[in-house]
Design a protein around this motif. Sequence first.
Motif, PDB file in Angstrom:
ATOM      1  N   MET A  76       1.589  -8.735  -3.854  1.00 59.65           N
ATOM      2  CA  MET A  76       1.815  -8.127  -5.159  1.00 59.65           C
ATOM      3  C   MET A  76       1.181  -8.986  -6.254  1.00 59.65           C
ATOM      4  SD  MET A  76       5.408  -6.860  -6.826  1.00 59.65           S
ATOM      5  CE  MET A  76       6.006  -8.509  -7.174  1.00 59.65           C
ATOM      6  N   VAL A  77       0.544  -8.310  -7.198  1.00 66.20           N
ATOM      7  CA  VAL A  77       0.014  -8.984  -8.373  1.00 66.20           C
ATOM      8  C   VAL A  77       0.934  -8.649  -9.539  1.00 66.20           C
ATOM      9  CG1 VAL A  77      -1.591  -7.075  -8.930  1.00 66.20           C
ATOM     10  CG2 VAL A  77      -2.037  -9.378  -9.822  1.00 66.20           C
ATOM     11  N   SER A  78       1.215  -9.657 -10.358  1.00 64.51           N
ATOM     12  CA  SER A  78       2.064  -9.433 -11.521  1.00 64.51           C
ATOM     13  C   SER A  78       1.429 -10.066 -12.753  1.00 64.51           C
ATOM     14  CB  SER A  78       3.473  -9.979 -11.296  1.00 64.51           C
ATOM     15  OG  SER A  78       3.432 -11.365 -11.041  1.00 64.51           O
ATOM     16  N   VAL A  79       1.781  -9.491 -13.889  1.00 65.84           N
ATOM     17  CA  VAL A  79       1.346  -9.981 -15.188  1.00 65.84           C
ATOM     18  C   VAL A  79       2.609 -10.335 -15.964  1.00 65.84           C
ATOM     19  CG1 VAL A  79       0.197  -9.397 -17.359  1.00 65.84           C
ATOM     20  CG2 VAL A  79      -0.735  -8.553 -15.182  1.00 65.84           C
ATOM     21  N   GLY A  81       5.303 -11.592 -15.000  1.00 65.57           N
ATOM     22  CA  GLY A  81       6.503 -11.201 -14.269  1.00 65.57           C
ATOM     23  C   GLY A  81       6.644  -9.724 -13.994  1.00 65.57           C
ATOM     24  N   THR A  82       5.753  -8.898 -14.519  1.00 71.65           N
ATOM     25  CA  THR A  82       5.817  -7.454 -14.316  1.00 71.65           C
ATOM     26  C   THR A  82       4.867  -7.049 -13.197  1.00 71.65           C
ATOM     27  OG1 THR A  82       6.349  -7.094 -16.636  1.00 71.65           O
ATOM     28  CG2 THR A  82       5.466  -5.213 -15.422  1.00 71.65           C
ATOM     29  N   PRO A  83       5.352  -6.311 -12.188  1.00 76.32           N
ATOM     30  CA  PRO A  83       4.445  -5.849 -11.130  1.00 76.32           C
ATOM     31  C   PRO A  83       3.289  -5.045 -11.726  1.00 76.32           C
ATOM     32  CG  PRO A  83       6.722  -5.413 -10.530  1.00 76.32           C
ATOM     33  CD  PRO A  83       6.723  -5.854 -11.977  1.00 76.32           C
ATOM     34  N   ALA A  84       2.078  -5.393 -11.308  1.00 74.62           N
ATOM     35  CA  ALA A  84       0.884  -4.726 -11.814  1.00 74.62           C
ATOM     36  C   ALA A  84       0.134  -3.981 -10.717  1.00 74.62           C
ATOM     37  CB  ALA A  84      -0.046  -5.748 -12.465  1.00 74.62           C
ATOM     38  N   GLY A  85       0.402  -4.289  -9.460  1.00 72.82           N
ATOM     39  CA  GLY A  85      -0.278  -3.637  -8.349  1.00 72.82           C
ATOM     40  C   GLY A  85       0.039  -4.358  -7.065  1.00 72.82           C
ATOM     41  N   TYR A  86      -0.574  -3.856  -5.996  1.00 69.60           N
ATOM     42  CA  TYR A  86      -0.271  -4.457  -4.700  1.00 69.60           C
ATOM     43  C   TYR A  86      -1.327  -4.117  -3.668  1.00 69.60           C
ATOM     44  CZ  TYR A  86       1.318  -0.160  -2.271  1.00 69.60           C
ATOM     45  OH  TYR A  86       1.397   1.057  -1.649  1.00 69.60           O
ATOM     46  N   ALA A  87      -1.210  -4.799  -2.530  1.00 67.85           N
ATOM     47  CA  ALA A  87      -2.008  -4.510  -1.341  1.00 67.85           C
ATOM     48  C   ALA A  87      -1.093  -4.638  -0.133  1.00 67.85           C
ATOM     49  CB  ALA A  87      -3.169  -5.490  -1.216  1.00 67.85           C
ATOM     50  N   GLU A  88      -1.269  -3.730   0.807  1.00 70.74           N
ATOM     51  CA  GLU A  88      -0.566  -3.842   2.087  1.00 70.74           C
ATOM     52  C   GLU A  88      -1.600  -4.121   3.161  1.00 70.74           C
ATOM     53  OE1 GLU A  88       3.324  -0.929   1.722  1.00 70.74           O
ATOM     54  OE2 GLU A  88       1.764  -0.416   3.147  1.00 70.74           O
ATOM     55  N   LEU A  89      -1.344  -5.157   3.930  1.00 70.10           N
ATOM     56  CA  LEU A  89      -2.206  -5.502   5.054  1.00 70.10           C
ATOM     57  C   LEU A  89      -1.539  -5.071   6.346  1.00 70.10           C
ATOM     58  CD1 LEU A  89      -3.348  -9.114   4.061  1.00 70.10           C
ATOM     59  CD2 LEU A  89      -4.548  -6.933   3.717  1.00 70.10           C
ATOM     60  N   ASP A  90      -2.315  -4.443   7.213  1.00 70.29           N
ATOM     61  CA  ASP A  90      -1.825  -4.019   8.525  1.00 70.29           C
ATOM     62  C   ASP A  90      -2.603  -4.781   9.586  1.00 70.29           C
ATOM     63  OD1 ASP A  90      -1.047  -2.810  10.868  1.00 70.29           O
ATOM     64  OD2 ASP A  90      -1.577  -0.770  10.257  1.00 70.29           O
ATOM     65  N   GLY A  91      -1.980  -5.842  10.102  1.00 65.10           N
ATOM     66  CA  GLY A  91      -2.612  -6.671  11.119  1.00 65.10           C
ATOM     67  C   GLY A  91      -2.045  -6.430  12.505  1.00 65.10           C
ATOM     68  N   ARG A  92      -1.540  -5.227  12.763  1.00 69.07           N
ATOM     69  CA  ARG A  92      -0.929  -4.947  14.064  1.00 69.07           C
ATOM     70  C   ARG A  92      -1.943  -4.788  15.186  1.00 69.07           C
ATOM     71  NH1 ARG A  92       2.283   0.265  12.889  1.00 69.07           N
ATOM     72  NH2 ARG A  92       0.312   0.612  11.817  1.00 69.07           N
ATOM     73  N   THR A  93      -3.173  -4.368  14.876  1.00 69.10           N
ATOM     74  CA  THR A  93      -4.204  -4.203  15.901  1.00 69.10           C
ATOM     75  C   THR A  93      -4.889  -5.542  16.135  1.00 69.10           C
ATOM     76  OG1 THR A  93      -4.556  -1.908  15.238  1.00 69.10           O
ATOM     77  CG2 THR A  93      -6.310  -2.961  16.512  1.00 69.10           C
ATOM     78  N   TYR A 101      -3.033  -0.064   2.018  1.00 65.91           N
ATOM     79  CA  TYR A 101      -2.879   0.463   0.664  1.00 65.91           C
ATOM     80  C   TYR A 101      -3.291  -0.612  -0.321  1.00 65.91           C
ATOM     81  CZ  TYR A 101      -0.738   4.616   2.382  1.00 65.91           C
ATOM     82  OH  TYR A 101      -0.539   5.802   3.040  1.00 65.91           O
ATOM     83  N   PHE A 102      -3.867  -0.159  -1.445  1.00 62.03           N
ATOM     84  CA  PHE A 102      -4.352  -1.095  -2.449  1.00 62.03           C
ATOM     85  C   PHE A 102      -4.440  -0.352  -3.767  1.00 62.03           C
ATOM     86  CE2 PHE A 102      -7.524  -3.020  -5.098  1.00 62.03           C
ATOM     87  CZ  PHE A 102      -7.310  -4.381  -4.933  1.00 62.03           C
ATOM     88  N   GLY A 103      -3.941  -0.966  -4.832  1.00 58.21           N
ATOM     89  CA  GLY A 103      -4.111  -0.338  -6.130  1.00 58.21           C
ATOM     90  C   GLY A 103      -3.287  -0.993  -7.212  1.00 58.21           C
ATOM     91  N   LEU A 104      -3.501  -0.506  -8.433  1.00 61.26           N
ATOM     92  CA  LEU A 104      -2.831  -1.023  -9.620  1.00 61.26           C
ATOM     93  C   LEU A 104      -1.997   0.076 -10.274  1.00 61.26           C
ATOM     94  CD1 LEU A 104      -5.788  -2.901 -11.357  1.00 61.26           C
ATOM     95  CD2 LEU A 104      -4.035  -3.878  -9.865  1.00 61.26           C
ATOM     96  N   LEU A 105      -0.963  -0.336 -10.989  1.00 62.16           N
ATOM     97  CA  LEU A 105      -0.252   0.590 -11.857  1.00 62.16           C
ATOM     98  C   LEU A 105      -1.196   0.941 -13.004  1.00 62.16           C
ATOM     99  CD1 LEU A 105       2.126  -1.025 -10.348  1.00 62.16           C
ATOM    100  CD2 LEU A 105       3.501  -0.161 -12.218  1.00 62.16           C
TER     101      LEU A 105
END
Length: 188
Positions: A76-79, A81-93, A101-105
């Motif tokens: 999660m990226v924050s500005v 202290g406020t969440p500004a966006g995020y990325a989800e990594l899937d390392g199961r394979t 998933y990736f993006g900003l508010l």
Amino acid sequence: MELTTWYLEQTDPSRIRPARQPEVPVEIRRAEVPSVELNRYLYTAVGGGWHWTDRLGWDWQQWQDWVTAPGVETWMVSVRGTPAGYAELDGRTPGEVEIAYFGLLPQFAGQRIGGHLLTTTLTEAWRLPDRWPDRPPVGRVWVHTCSWDGPAALANYQARGMELYRTDVTSVDEPAATPGPWPGANRP
């Protein structure tokens, strides 16, 4: 209508091209304690304006199974202290990591935060086995984006050193509107 989906990959961490620093101070941290509520919030807040609907029907247990799966991480990226966006990594394979998933508010777009978050996301994707010792080394990081995603998505992935390896064009019914982060909160 036509929906174009682009698949991009990176096969060596040396190909990461760092973005310029954001216009505002940011903090990027891994959510080390899996939280169903956090991930669902980020998914709807970021994806609600971009037709992210595949997880809207998930119940609590489906979210719990996802966020606690070995090799799945939320960054999660924050500005200030406020969440500004995020990325989800899937390392199961074994041997690969998907940027699931990736993006900003919306209020944080256009401040160079996305490029900076993607630089960190790629770096941490390559380092995922350091945090999950049972995982083999990563040989590939990949993502897909589509013509319904944010207008800067494809360019950001390519600017950070990801290479296009497949493009699919399909005919789909045009949705009436994006779901928004909550009922009635659609974005244009």
